[in-house]
Scaffold this motif. Structure first.
Motif, short mmCIF file in Angstrom:
data_model
loop_
_atom_site.label_atom_id
_atom_site.label_comp_id
_atom_site.label_asym_id
_atom_site.label_seq_id
_atom_site.Cartn_x
_atom_site.Cartn_y
_atom_site.Cartn_z
N ALA A 16 -10.14 -21.64 -158.05
CA ALA A 16 -10.22 -20.20 -158.32
C ALA A 16 -8.94 -19.48 -157.92
N SER A 17 -8.29 -19.94 -156.85
CA SER A 17 -7.08 -19.27 -156.37
C SER A 17 -5.82 -19.72 -157.09
N GLY A 18 -5.91 -20.84 -157.82
CA GLY A 18 -4.73 -21.36 -158.50
C GLY A 18 -3.97 -22.38 -157.67
N GLU A 19 -4.44 -22.66 -156.44
CA GLU A 19 -3.78 -23.67 -155.62
C GLU A 19 -3.95 -25.06 -156.22
N LEU A 20 -5.02 -25.25 -156.96
CA LEU A 20 -5.34 -26.53 -157.57
C LEU A 20 -5.45 -26.31 -159.08
N VAL A 21 -4.81 -27.18 -159.86
CA VAL A 21 -4.78 -27.05 -161.33
C VAL A 21 -5.85 -27.95 -161.94
N PRO A 22 -6.79 -27.41 -162.71
CA PRO A 22 -7.75 -28.27 -163.40
C PRO A 22 -7.09 -29.01 -164.56
N TYR A 23 -7.33 -30.31 -164.63
CA TYR A 23 -6.81 -31.16 -165.69
C TYR A 23 -8.04 -31.77 -166.36
N LEU A 24 -8.33 -31.32 -167.58
CA LEU A 24 -9.60 -31.62 -168.23
C LEU A 24 -9.50 -32.79 -169.19
N GLY A 25 -10.40 -33.76 -169.02
CA GLY A 25 -10.54 -34.87 -169.94
C GLY A 25 -11.80 -34.73 -170.76
N TYR A 217 -3.39 -31.30 -158.60
CA TYR A 217 -4.29 -31.29 -159.75
C TYR A 217 -5.66 -31.85 -159.38
N LEU A 218 -6.67 -31.35 -160.09
CA LEU A 218 -8.00 -31.93 -159.99
C LEU A 218 -8.37 -32.45 -161.38
N PHE A 219 -8.50 -33.76 -161.50
CA PHE A 219 -8.80 -34.40 -162.78
C PHE A 219 -10.30 -34.44 -162.98
N LEU A 220 -10.76 -33.78 -164.03
CA LEU A 220 -12.19 -33.60 -164.30
C LEU A 220 -12.56 -34.24 -165.64
N GLY A 221 -13.49 -35.18 -165.60
CA GLY A 221 -13.95 -35.80 -166.84
C GLY A 221 -12.93 -36.71 -167.47
N LEU A 222 -12.04 -37.28 -166.69
CA LEU A 222 -10.97 -38.11 -167.23
C LEU A 222 -11.01 -39.49 -166.60
N ARG A 223 -11.06 -40.53 -167.45
CA ARG A 223 -10.95 -41.91 -166.98
C ARG A 223 -9.52 -42.40 -167.22
N PHE A 224 -9.06 -43.25 -166.32
CA PHE A 224 -7.69 -43.76 -166.41
C PHE A 224 -7.66 -45.23 -166.79
N THR A 225 -8.43 -45.57 -167.82
CA THR A 225 -8.51 -46.96 -168.26
C THR A 225 -7.64 -47.25 -169.48
N PRO A 243 -0.46 -34.78 -151.54
CA PRO A 243 -0.77 -35.65 -152.67
C PRO A 243 -0.67 -34.90 -153.99
N ALA A 244 -0.60 -35.67 -155.09
CA ALA A 244 -0.52 -35.04 -156.41
C ALA A 244 -1.85 -34.42 -156.80
N GLY A 245 -2.92 -34.91 -156.19
CA GLY A 245 -4.22 -34.33 -156.51
C GLY A 245 -5.35 -35.29 -156.28
N TRP A 246 -6.48 -34.97 -156.91
CA TRP A 246 -7.71 -35.74 -156.76
C TRP A 246 -8.35 -35.94 -158.12
N ALA A 247 -9.05 -37.06 -158.28
CA ALA A 247 -9.78 -37.34 -159.51
C ALA A 247 -11.24 -37.57 -159.18
N LEU A 248 -12.13 -36.85 -159.87
CA LEU A 248 -13.55 -37.06 -159.69
C LEU A 248 -13.99 -38.19 -160.61
N ILE A 272 -18.61 -34.18 -162.21
CA ILE A 272 -18.52 -32.74 -162.50
C ILE A 272 -19.79 -32.02 -162.08
N GLY A 273 -20.94 -32.68 -162.24
CA GLY A 273 -22.19 -32.06 -161.82
C GLY A 273 -22.21 -31.73 -160.34
N ASP A 274 -21.62 -32.59 -159.51
CA ASP A 274 -21.55 -32.34 -158.08
C ASP A 274 -20.68 -31.11 -157.80
N LEU A 275 -19.56 -31.01 -158.51
CA LEU A 275 -18.67 -29.86 -158.32
C LEU A 275 -19.38 -28.56 -158.70
#
Length: 297
Positions: A16-25, A217-225, A243-248, A272-275
């Motif tokens: 919400a504050s912009g400190e973390l960037v959502p990266y949507l998959g 960054y926060l990676f949401l709904g993205l797999r790295f396969t 760190p560069a960010g976190w991936a759920l 994403i449901g947990d978030l």
């Protein structure tokens, strides 16, 4: 679990504050369905291939990744056939909004990266001025692989890099979208051109390069396969913080663990449901949000 919840609470505040960037998959669109048929929106690689091929699987080699299947269609029926499919899917058909996009609309982060080709992110900012950046490929007359549009709350207007208002939110859709005019990165040939220029520094506007320095960054709904998503991500987050960010990712593979470790991205085994639950979102579709799982991953 308490530790995970605390981390998610911090993510909600920092998004919400912009400190973390959502990266949507693709998983960001889970819960979005056709308003007439209730069919889920095609988002991940397999569902896009099946939709493009009238519900029929293609050969195992082509089913591995949408860009391969799109290249096959392009070679047989032309590039326009792929673009017509994407426009019919994301511009002509009517979809309900995903729970995640509804929540993002309520907080409107100042910078969002969305590798999907749909319009839900743009619709979330439809009544607010913003800057839209979209990837382009195999286009003459320019050294760059992006187009920039300024939105004044009603209409889009194409602008140059030095005309961008830095105070406005930035929506970066590297794979394109139907609006204000259709542009897509879809086939293998598109990705070869786009990724080459992205790695060379010509796929990111200068104002984004300045803004993204030190971001997380926060990676949401993205797999790295798959290699395509991994290569795009590597260049999009260049210059990230530490760190560069976190991936759920609820059930990460060893391949995903290794890749994220090389990018200084920490995996949090949540979805994403947990978030959304931590954010106070109550939605009947929440339990169906799997954090971007894809068939065959």
């Amino acid at each position: 679990m308490r530790m995970v919840s605390a981390r998610l609470e911090n993510f909600v505040k920092e998004l919400a504050s912009g400190e973390l960037v959502p990266y949507l998959g693709p998983g960001a669109l889970t819960g979005s369905v056709d308003t007439a048929t209730q069919e889920p929106i095609p988002a991940d690689s397999d569902s896009l291939i099946l939709a493009m091929n009238n519900g029929r699987p293609m050969s195992p080699r082509l089913m591995w990744e949408f860009s391969r299947a799109a290249m096959d269609v392009e070679l047989k029926r032309g590039r326009g056939a792929v673009h017509r499919f994407l426009e019919a899917t994301y511009d002509t058909r009517s979809w309900t909004r995903s729970p995640l996009h509804d929540w993002l609309q309520s907080i409107r982060p100042p910078y969002v990266i969305d590798i999907n080709r749909d319009l839900q992110l743009q619709d979330s900012y439809a009544d607010a001025p913003h800057t839209l950046v979209r990837g382009i490929a195999r286009t003459g007359g320019t050294d760059y692989r992006f187009r920039i549009h300024a939105y004044d709350g009603e209409t889009y207007r194409e602008v140059a890099q030095d005309e961008v208002d830095p105070s406005l939110p930035v929506l970066f859709k590297p794979m394109g979208s139907p609006r204000p005019d259709a542009t897509y990165i879809a086939s293998d040939a598109d990705f070869v051109d786009y990724l080459t220029e992205l790695m060379g520094g010509f796929g990111i506007p200068s104002f984004v390069k300045r803004y993204r320095t030190g971001k997380r960054y926060l990676f949401l709904g993205l797999r790295f396969t798959r290699d395509t998503e991994r290569m795009v991500m590597s260049d999009m987050i260049y210059g990230a913080g530490s760190p560069a960010g976190w991936a759920l990712i609820p059930e990460p593979t060893e391949k995903e663990r290794r890749f994220c470790a090389t990018k200084n991205v920490e995996i949090l085994e949540a979805d994403i449901g947990d978030l959304l639950a931590v954010a106070g979102v109550s939605d009947p579709m929440r339990e169906l949000i799997p954090g971007g799982h894809e068939i065959g991953c």
